[in-house]
Design a protein around this motif. Sequence first.
Motif, PDB file in Angstrom:
ATOM      1  N   LYS B 112       0.861  -1.047  -0.078  1.00  9.14           N
ATOM      2  CA  LYS B 112       0.014   0.013   0.001  1.00  9.14           C
ATOM      3  C   LYS B 112       0.893   1.146  -0.178  1.00  9.14           C
ATOM      4  O   LYS B 112       0.717   2.293  -0.740  1.00  9.14           O
ATOM      5  N   LYS B 116       1.544   4.243  -2.956  1.00 10.62           N
ATOM      6  CA  LYS B 116       1.079   5.623  -2.441  1.00 10.62           C
ATOM      7  C   LYS B 116       2.142   6.309  -3.156  1.00 10.62           C
ATOM      8  O   LYS B 116       1.827   7.702  -3.866  1.00 10.62           O
ATOM      9  N   TYR B 117       3.416   5.939  -2.787  1.00  6.35           N
ATOM     10  CA  TYR B 117       4.659   7.008  -3.337  1.00  6.35           C
ATOM     11  C   TYR B 117       4.944   6.754  -4.633  1.00  6.35           C
ATOM     12  O   TYR B 117       5.559   7.921  -4.824  1.00  6.35           O
ATOM     13  N   ASP B 119       2.738   6.643  -6.930  1.00  9.60           N
ATOM     14  CA  ASP B 119       1.689   7.322  -7.343  1.00  9.60           C
ATOM     15  C   ASP B 119       2.088   9.053  -7.076  1.00  9.60           C
ATOM     16  O   ASP B 119       1.742   9.709  -7.885  1.00  9.60           O
ATOM     17  N   SER B 124       3.368   5.238 -11.277  1.00  7.72           N
ATOM     18  CA  SER B 124       2.098   4.163 -10.707  1.00  7.72           C
ATOM     19  C   SER B 124       2.229   2.978 -11.941  1.00  7.72           C
ATOM     20  O   SER B 124       2.204   1.902 -11.684  1.00  7.72           O
TER      21      SER B 124
END
Lengths: 273, 266
Positions: B112, B116-117, B119, B124
């Motif tokens: 997760k 997130k990072y 992205d 991504s």
Amino acid sequence: MNAILKWFKKMPRSQWKLILLVASILLFIGVWYAVSWWTELRDPVQGSLVPPPDEVASSFYWLLSNKDRATGIYLFQHMFTSLERVFLGFALAFALALPSGLLMGRSWVAEGLARPIVEIFRPIPPLAWAPAFLIIFKIFWGPVAVVFLGVFFPILFNVMLGARSVDRTLIDAARTLGARRSDVFTKVVLPYTVPYLMTGVTVGLGIGWMCIVAAEFVSAEGGGLGYFILANSDFGYYPEMYAGMVLIGILSVLTTGLAGLFEREVYKRMGMD
Amino acid sequence: MIISVKDLRKVFTKERREVVALDGFDLEVLESEFVCLLGPSGCGKTTVLRIIAGLESKTSGQVLVHGKEVASSRPRVGMVFQEFALFPWRSSKKNVEFGLEVRHVPRDGRSKVADKYLDLVGLSGFAEAHPHELSGGMKQRVAIARALANEPEVLLMDEPFGSLDAQTRNLMQRELLRIWAATRKTVLFVTHSVDEAVFLADRIVVMTARPGKERESIEVLLPRPRDRTSPEFIAVRSRVLSELDEEFEKARARELSHSPEVKNNA
Ligand SMILES: Nc1ncnc2c1ncn2[C@@H]1O[C@H](COP(=O)(O)OP(=O)(O)OP(=O)(O)O)[C@@H](O)[C@H]1O
Ligand SMILES: [Mg+2]
């Protein structure tokens, strides 16, 4: 004529390579026949010292379902004995050389301690140990020990070289990300060393097959392909002798090929292909 | 105060010769501040970052991060290197997960955070790509995501865009400001480029030639996004440049007088 020439010129490189391969094999078989006829011509009474390829092939075929005349057991039994020895020697060498190489490459204390011992053993060819190992480890494990020595050093030195050349900034990056010494070892040094390890494995396998044959020459009645070759040579069963040689060649190529496949698979898993 | 360095001294000993890299170096960085460190080559910029990161020991002085002495065991700072320093056998995502992995964060949590990072840095779509499939700029994005995924209080960057082409470099500067605005991390950024420093920094610290210490601290009060062609930008630029030029000259003069080859030839 012109049409054929044109057709040749248009052929892709891969097809040329195939043609060259076939030509090369045919040339080899041709030279083999020639040598065989020549030795027969020279001494018609004794007969050929080099049996022609077809004779070796049929002897090979015969040996698949018959016990051989010189040693009284099946060829594939000898094959399994040799395979077992090479596998054991290789596995032991791998299991010991990998951690030793990593340690010696990363710690000057470990290297300072182990290097002199290594340098004492290294200049002595593994084969020179065969008689001694036979006395110490007896007829089955003696040749295993010879293979072990032959495989051990190429893996040790390659792994050591790899561990020593790990990119410093990778270790720094790992440390700023919170890696401890043990993490650096397993997650940076070890994966970095894999290509070097693979080189050691390929070289070691080749040497392993050389070692096993010679060690089995010495170990008589211990079985194995080396013993099979020597026994048939002693009795003058030359086609069988050559069949044994061919089998060793095939096994060596197969195991090295297997290592190559394994190597490619590892690289693919590691995303380095 | 998130970083506080007082009277830092660092002496390297190499083949019995001592090199004083830093002497009397002070630096204070506030929370969420973006500070650029500028100075002639060899003045000890990398050494400062490495000591703050716990990669190098100091000879004497005090180095506090969030009020605590840095210990090499569990750093609370992230670092981004000029050479990217990505693990070539790990995918982008696995690279980003590295810090979480060695901290024994469970797999789901790792995944997760990494997503997130990735992205955040705009990658991504490249989670499964390996470093050799990425361009220089993309590699540095992965390295930034990797450093951020550890949620450090401070991000140390040592000429991170030094090996990128001019266009990618400008893009990465804007991207870094965007990421900085989104995360409010404290950034200590080493660069050779005055232009880059003026474009990025809240404050520029100019160092003296070796042994390095702070020569001047210049606040850059221009609003962002900054226009490199505006007269205000150019004014700050010339000021920093003139400070730096003096140090370059000093470094060069000393190099010539100390160079053994020159002495031997004379
Ligand atoms: N490990 C080391 N051993 C010996 N000397 C070192 C070491 N690391 C750095 N130095 C010396 O310390 C001084 C400062 O080096 P440092 O790399 O910090 O400079 P820098 O400001 O980052 O230079 P650059 O702008 O070229 O990157 C230099 O004179 C360098 O030669
Ligand atoms: Mg530097």
